[in-house]
Motif scaffolding. Structure first.
Motif, PDB file in Angstrom:
ATOM      1  N   THR A  56       0.854  -1.185   0.000  1.00  0.00           N
ATOM      2  CA  THR A  56       0.000   0.000   0.000  1.00  0.00           C
ATOM      3  C   THR A  56       0.893   1.239   0.000  1.00  0.00           C
ATOM      4  OG1 THR A  56      -0.141   0.150   2.414  1.00  0.00           O
ATOM      5  CG2 THR A  56      -1.835  -1.171   1.306  1.00  0.00           C
ATOM      6  N   GLU A  57       0.272   2.378  -0.204  1.00  0.00           N
ATOM      7  CA  GLU A  57       1.007   3.646  -0.232  1.00  0.00           C
ATOM      8  C   GLU A  57       0.861   4.340   1.119  1.00  0.00           C
ATOM      9  OE1 GLU A  57       3.408   6.572  -1.743  1.00  0.00           O
ATOM     10  OE2 GLU A  57       2.875   4.710  -2.753  1.00  0.00           O
ATOM     11  N   PHE A  58       1.982   4.605   1.760  1.00  0.00           N
ATOM     12  CA  PHE A  58       1.999   5.313   3.032  1.00  0.00           C
ATOM     13  C   PHE A  58       1.280   6.650   2.871  1.00  0.00           C
ATOM     14  CE2 PHE A  58       4.248   8.259   5.955  1.00  0.00           C
ATOM     15  CZ  PHE A  58       4.016   7.616   7.154  1.00  0.00           C
ATOM     16  N   GLY A  59       0.312   6.932   3.723  1.00  0.00           N
ATOM     17  CA  GLY A  59      -0.399   8.200   3.691  1.00  0.00           C
ATOM     18  C   GLY A  59      -1.595   8.245   2.758  1.00  0.00           C
ATOM     19  N   ASP A  60      -1.834   7.179   1.991  1.00  0.00           N
ATOM     20  CA  ASP A  60      -2.991   7.134   1.087  1.00  0.00           C
ATOM     21  C   ASP A  60      -4.262   7.008   1.930  1.00  0.00           C
ATOM     22  OD1 ASP A  60      -5.085   6.311  -0.660  1.00  0.00           O
ATOM     23  OD2 ASP A  60      -3.634   5.430  -2.045  1.00  0.00           O
ATOM     24  N   SER A  61      -5.156   7.957   1.799  1.00  0.00           N
ATOM     25  CA  SER A  61      -6.352   8.020   2.651  1.00  0.00           C
ATOM     26  C   SER A  61      -7.221   6.768   2.587  1.00  0.00           C
ATOM     27  CB  SER A  61      -7.187   9.258   2.302  1.00  0.00           C
ATOM     28  OG  SER A  61      -7.666   9.168   0.977  1.00  0.00           O
ATOM     29  N   ARG A  62      -7.099   5.979   1.541  1.00  0.00           N
ATOM     30  CA  ARG A  62      -7.911   4.754   1.431  1.00  0.00           C
ATOM     31  C   ARG A  62      -7.599   3.748   2.530  1.00  0.00           C
ATOM     32  NH1 ARG A  62      -6.592   3.074  -4.561  1.00  0.00           N
ATOM     33  NH2 ARG A  62      -4.594   3.887  -3.839  1.00  0.00           N
ATOM     34  N   TYR A  63      -6.450   3.873   3.155  1.00  0.00           N
ATOM     35  CA  TYR A  63      -6.038   2.887   4.150  1.00  0.00           C
ATOM     36  C   TYR A  63      -6.202   3.371   5.592  1.00  0.00           C
ATOM     37  CZ  TYR A  63      -4.211   1.047  -0.152  1.00  0.00           C
ATOM     38  OH  TYR A  63      -4.111   0.596  -1.439  1.00  0.00           O
ATOM     39  N   TYR A  64      -6.927   4.467   5.745  1.00  0.00           N
ATOM     40  CA  TYR A  64      -7.169   5.040   7.072  1.00  0.00           C
ATOM     41  C   TYR A  64      -8.638   5.449   7.170  1.00  0.00           C
ATOM     42  CZ  TYR A  64      -2.147   5.410   6.484  1.00  0.00           C
ATOM     43  OH  TYR A  64      -0.842   5.120   6.207  1.00  0.00           O
ATOM     44  N   ASP A  65      -9.130   5.510   8.382  1.00  0.00           N
ATOM     45  CA  ASP A  65     -10.500   5.988   8.601  1.00  0.00           C
ATOM     46  C   ASP A  65     -10.546   7.512   8.631  1.00  0.00           C
ATOM     47  OD1 ASP A  65     -11.589   3.328   8.916  1.00  0.00           O
ATOM     48  OD2 ASP A  65     -10.591   3.293  10.868  1.00  0.00           O
TER      49      ASP A  65
END
Length: 194
Positions: free
Chosen positions: A163-172
């Motif tokens: 995944t890409e660090f900081g990519d909003s898709r991986y955070y709520d």
């Protein structure tokens, strides 16, 4: 209530401070770099060796890696697997705030987790680091360190999680501490966790 909070962060954006304060307010356990020390003890590895390889992706080519894997697992891989195991054990007990370590991806299937990303404008981060942690360091050196750490975290995240660090898709939730104060970020996370 979210019983697990993970906080990923850019270097100097205040993620560690936010995590500590959220944990204190909620009465949760706080975990950060100490997780790797626990992981090291679980695999009987030299602590100095573990710290040297902390948050670093292996630097081997695919061909070299394939040959290397034939004979042994790289130290970085051993550390990451042990760390992943420790993070999952911590999460099973709940009531915890975990900062860094790709915990958001490791715990992505835990329903009771709230995944946060903390970032900020690069100059805001340099000024914060200069004022709070690196008073005697030139701003140009702080900038170099900031770029180095962020680059290392990007590589580490990409290598181990695809995944890409900081990519909003991986955070709520993504919080910009150069726009929202650290105090307000803490309040927001506490409220969201309830």
């Amino acid at each position: 209530m979210n019983k697990i909070i993970t906080i990923s962060r850019e270097f100097g954006a205040g993620g560690g401070e936010i995590g500590k304060r959220v944990a204190q307010i909620l009465g949760f356990e706080y975990y950060d770099k100490g997780i790797i020390l626990k992981a090291a003890s679980e695999i009987n590895m030299d602590i100095a060796k573990v710290l040297k390889n902390d948050e670093k992706a292996p630097f081997l080519s695919t061909f070299t890696q394939t040959l290397f894997d034939f004979y042994s697992t790289p130290v970085n891989e051993q550390i990451f697997e042990a760390q992943k195991s420790v993070i999952r054990k911590i999460a099973e007990h709940g009531k915890c705030v975990i900062v860094g370590r790709n915990a958001n991806r490791i715990l992505s299937q835990f329903d009771s987790a709230l995944h946060i990303f903390v970032h900020a404008d690069v100059y805001w981060r340099v000024n914060r680091l200069k004022a709070e942690k690196m008073q005697d360091v030139a701003e140009s050196k702080i900038m170099q360190e900031l770029e180095k750490v962020d680059k290392m975290r990007h590589k580490y995240c990409s290598y181990y999680t695809n995944t890409e660090f900081g990519d909003s898709r991986y955070y709520d939730v993504c919080l910009n501490t150069s726009k929202i104060s650290i105090d307000d970020c803490v309040k927001l996370i506490v409220n969201l966790s309830k």
